[in-house]
Enzyme design. Structure first.
Site, mmCIF file in Angstrom:
data_model
loop_
_atom_site.group_PDB
_atom_site.id
_atom_site.type_symbol
_atom_site.label_atom_id
_atom_site.label_comp_id
_atom_site.label_asym_id
_atom_site.label_seq_id
_atom_site.Cartn_x
_atom_site.Cartn_y
_atom_site.Cartn_z
ATOM 1 N N ASP A 7 -0.202 9.365 7.860
ATOM 2 C CA ASP A 7 -0.451 8.333 9.104
ATOM 3 C C ASP A 7 -1.180 7.123 8.665
ATOM 4 O OD1 ASP A 7 0.140 7.038 11.499
ATOM 5 O OD2 ASP A 7 -1.856 7.806 12.204
ATOM 6 N N ASP A 9 -2.953 3.868 10.928
ATOM 7 C CA ASP A 9 -4.053 3.770 11.765
ATOM 8 C C ASP A 9 -4.996 5.141 12.039
ATOM 9 O OD1 ASP A 9 -3.114 1.143 11.556
ATOM 10 O OD2 ASP A 9 -2.262 1.394 13.504
#
Length: 178
Positions: A7, A9
């Site tokens: 991922d 953020d």
């Protein structure tokens, strides 16, 4: 092929409740860029899978998202020659019925198709439940980092039981390259 799905953020860069809306707001988590470079040195293909609903909400446009990713790629190159092999993202708002917004597995299925791989056992690293559930849906091995939203996510009773928990991406990479 050794593949890992990250991922963005809260895993690679600092997260924000107000979204990362410009390159100036993108700041790497200490050690994350060097960790990605280490993965590259150990022969791993690194792919990013990220919900970017700020596009769908009109908070920033595709040119801005591309500029944010360009900053990330350049920062990686400066941090030991790190690189990302591909970036997959869902630009849709949270109320969308698309199949690519995590926790739905559409982004991960796109990755499997693009790289022509079975994702069973492929590490997927996230800081939120939706990251882990999307990976679980396609057989990935879930890794939770405690950066970003990770500390809250760890307390969720729905946490997949096989989830491995690490303080940050650098600790995950240290384990994978030991």
């Amino acid at each position: 092929m050794k593949l890992i799905i990250l991922d963005r953020d809260g895993v690679i860069n600092e997260d924000s409740e107000q979204f990362i809306k410009s390159p100036e707001e993108w700041h790497p988590i200490p050690g994350s860029l060097e960790a990605i470079a280490r993965l590259n040195q150990w022969g791993w293909r690194v792919v990013v899978a990220s919900n970017q609903s700020g596009v769908g909400r009109g908070l920033f446009d595709m040119d801005t998202l591309n500029s944010i990713h360009e900053k990330m790629v350049k920062s990686l190159a400066q941090a030991g020659g790190g690189r990302i092999d591909a970036i997959f993202f869902c630009p849709h708002a949270a109320d969308s019925t698309c199949d690519c917004r995590k926790p739905k597995p559409g982004l991960l299925k796109q990755i499997a198709e693009r790289f022509n791989v079975d994702l069973a056992g492929v590490p997927t690293v996230g800081d939120s439940m939706r990251d882990l559930l999307a990976g679980e849906a396609v057989g990935c091995a879930p890794y939770l980092v405690l950066t970003g939203k990770g500390a809250r996510t760890r307390e969720d009773p729905a946490l997949p039981p096989e989830t491995r928990v690490f303080p940050d991406l650098a600790a995950v990479v240290a384990e994978l390259t030991a």
